[in-house]
Design an enzyme around this catalytic site. Structure first.
Site, short mmCIF file in Angstrom:
data_model
loop_
_atom_site.label_atom_id
_atom_site.label_comp_id
_atom_site.label_asym_id
_atom_site.label_seq_id
_atom_site.Cartn_x
_atom_site.Cartn_y
_atom_site.Cartn_z
CB SER A 1 -1.10 -0.15 1.14
OG SER A 1 -2.03 1.03 1.24
CB CYS B 1 -3.02 0.80 -5.07
SG CYS B 1 -3.23 2.19 -3.69
CG ASP C 1 -6.51 -2.77 -3.94
OD1 ASP C 1 -7.01 -2.07 -3.66
OD2 ASP C 1 -5.21 -2.11 -4.02
CG HIS D 1 -5.02 -2.67 -0.28
ND1 HIS D 1 -4.48 -1.66 -1.41
CD2 HIS D 1 -4.71 -2.31 0.49
CE1 HIS D 1 -3.74 -1.29 -0.23
NE2 HIS D 1 -3.29 -1.21 0.42
CG MET D 2 -3.81 -6.40 3.44
SD MET D 2 -5.53 -5.66 2.36
CE MET D 2 -6.46 -5.19 4.10
#
Length: 548
Positions: free
Chosen positions: A247, A460, A457, A523-524
């Site tokens: 991130s 980003c 995501d 994202h993760m």
């Protein structure tokens, strides 16, 4: 900050009778070990007799303390006998001649994954800044495996997110009451450090009002931490070192890597003329950026494309929301370009405020989890970051027993993310700088770059990440532009996990510049695709191709 204990004048350290209070024993052991080391360095062979006396005294103390205290005995003598007692806890203390205003204090916890060696504690900077770290040895061949530094982003978010929620040796469970073993932990084949930085993030703290609000300053603090850590644990210093950051870590990591690289180059030019003995060359092998914010000029412009044409499109491509989003891009790009050109908070802050509000505001209003747009976000149940496990982490990290095991003052309140730190970086315009500009020199000097992004995501997104990598001005630029995306299939299960583009290495390695689009992940990535993420990092660290 508690300073490193000073070695006492030679004649003031006698061979004390063993005291009756264990706390006093530790202090005496510290003095004895320090005296033995000093005598050996100053008097050489003349000190042999003194050293025998010291050994005898230490053996007597060992007998007095009993078998359960053997670890203290070995610690005191083997590590040079520097201790600090603080907040009712005892830490080993490490200093370094190159960093007069820094020291490292740590303990050895036995939680999360008791099968591996662990260290946790603080880098103390001047009298006010204290950065928390937690280290885990590799489960397999720790002496041969690489060393990873993992950072979460925010800015202002603790790396415990990566540790307890994504890729650490254990996973948070039972609403924060327990943890469970993570079979896909990245310490399977790698030694790994989780660092809470900058100060006032997670367990890190300031006790004099000190703050950090820019990535370049934060990078220098991280470099000091690494130097002290590797000075104390030299067996890791020769291992390949990788910075992995998620991130906002896409901004942090290039700055940290640049500081390390410049320091390594300076050491190379000094050679044996280095004015500071003990400086360590950090064996920087690669930079790994996970769903990062690195080149906002390109990445912000990709938001409408992802929201309207991505694999999990949020809006109708020709609908009014998409038209409105696209109309905001030229102003956003103009403001960011001014930030790039003038590098001033007076140009960068307006860019941050406009682009985040105008491009992401409409996405937030949908009620989706922007970290994984396949899901809705109910903040009343899932917390501000849309994952209920994040609130569990706060519970676990605020448990007094866990704090004491990690060498943390029980009075310190843990937060997964500190919004005051977040706002401080925002109002410096830090996140609108082009951190990608720091990478070409590293890549051209042989430091490999892996950028990966989950395709669900929106914060980003993978489109913007692939675009900025495509424009990175390195010696591999033309090769990367001509490279096709190839299937990434995991070795263990044969799962089609994503698509990879790579340049360098002539197809026999993982590449010098590599981009990985991870399917069905937000994202993760290690949270959503645990097995695939371990496959990715293992192959990258071994420098073998990720494609078929």
């Amino acid at each position: 900050m508690t300073r490193a204990l000073l070695l006492l004048p030679l004649l003031s350290v006698g061979i004390h009778a063993v005291p009756t209070v264990p706390g006093e024993v530790q202090t005496v052991l510290s003095d004895l070990a320090a005296y033995s080391n000093l005598a050996a360095s100053v008097f050489g062979s003349v000190a042999d007799g003194i050293e025998h006396l010291v050994h005898d005294a230490l053996d007597g103390a060992k007998d007095f303390l009993g078998k359960e205290k053997v670890g203290i005995y070995e610690w005191a003598y083997g590590a040079g006998g520097q201790f600090v007692h603080q907040d009712g806890m005892t830490y080993e203390l490490v200093a370094h001649p190159a960093f007069a205003e820094h020291s490292l204090r740590f303990t050895e916890p036995d939680i999360c994954d008791s099968t591996v060696k662990q260290y946790s504690g603080y880098l103390d900077i001047t009298d006010g800044k204290h950065l928390f770290f937690w280290f885990f040895e590799a489960r397999n061949n720790p002496g041969e495996g690489p060393l990873i530094l993992w950072l979460n982003g925010g800015p202002g978010c603790s790396s415990s997110t990566g540790l307890l929620f994504e890729l650490g040796p254990c996973n948070i469970a039972d609403e924060g009451k327990n943890t469970t073993y993570n079979e896909f932990g990245w310490n399977t084949h790698a030694n790994i450090i989780f660092l809470d930085q900058p100060i006032n993030v997670g367990y890190s703290y300031s006790d004099d009002g000190s703050t950090v609000n820019t990535s370049p300053v934060a990078g220098k603090d991280v470099y000091a931490f690494l130097e002290l850590f590797l000075a104390r644990f030299p067996k890791y210093a020769s291992l390949p070192f990788h910075i992995a950051a998620e991130s906002y870590g896409g901004t942090y990591a290039p700055n940290i890597a640049s500081v390390i690289h410049q320091a390594n180059k300076a050491l190379a030019t000094m050679g044996t003329r280095s004015p500071v003995p003990g400086d360590i060359r950090i064996n920087l092998a690669s930079v790994i950026l996970a769903n990062g914010l690195t080149n906002p000029l390109i990445q912000m412009a990709s938001v409408p494309d992802y929201a309207c044409e991505g694999p999990f499109a949020i809006f109708e491509p020709d609908g009014p929301q998409c038209q409105s989003l696209r109309s905001k891009v030229p102003t956003c790009e103009r403001l960011i370009q001014s930030c790039y050109d003038y590098n001033s908070r007076f140009t960068c802050v307006p860019a941050a405020l406009y682009c985040w509000s105008q491009l992401f505001g409409p996405l937030q209003q949908t009620g989706l989890n922007l970290y994984d747009v396949r899901k809705k976000c109910d903040k009343s149940k899932d917390g501000d970051l849309c994952y209920k496990e994040m609130t569990w982490i706060d519970t676990w990290m605020n448990t007094d027993a866990n704090k004491r095991a990690l060498g943390v003052n029980p009075d310190l309140k843990f937060q997964s993310c500190n919004m005051e730190v977040n706002q401080a970086f925002m109002f410096q315009g830090d996140g609108m700088h082009n951190s990608a500009d720091l990478l070409p020199e590293l890549v051209n000097d042989g430091i490999r770059l892996l950028v990966y992004a989950g395709n669900a995501d929106a914060m980003c997104n993978f489109m913007g990440n692939e675009r900025w990598v495509s424009q990175l001005d390195t010696e591999f630029h033309e090769e990367f532009l001509g490279a096709q995306s190839l299937p990434w299939v995991t070795e263990k299960s044969g799962q089609l996990a994503g698509a990879v583009r790579s340049a360098g290495g002539k197809g026999y390695t993982a590449g010098n510049v590599t981009f990985l689009n991870v399917y069905d992940a937000g994202h993760m990535v290690p949270y959503d695709q645990s097995e695939a993420a371990l496959d990715m990092i293992t192959r990258w660290l071994k420098d073998v191709p990720l494609s078929l």
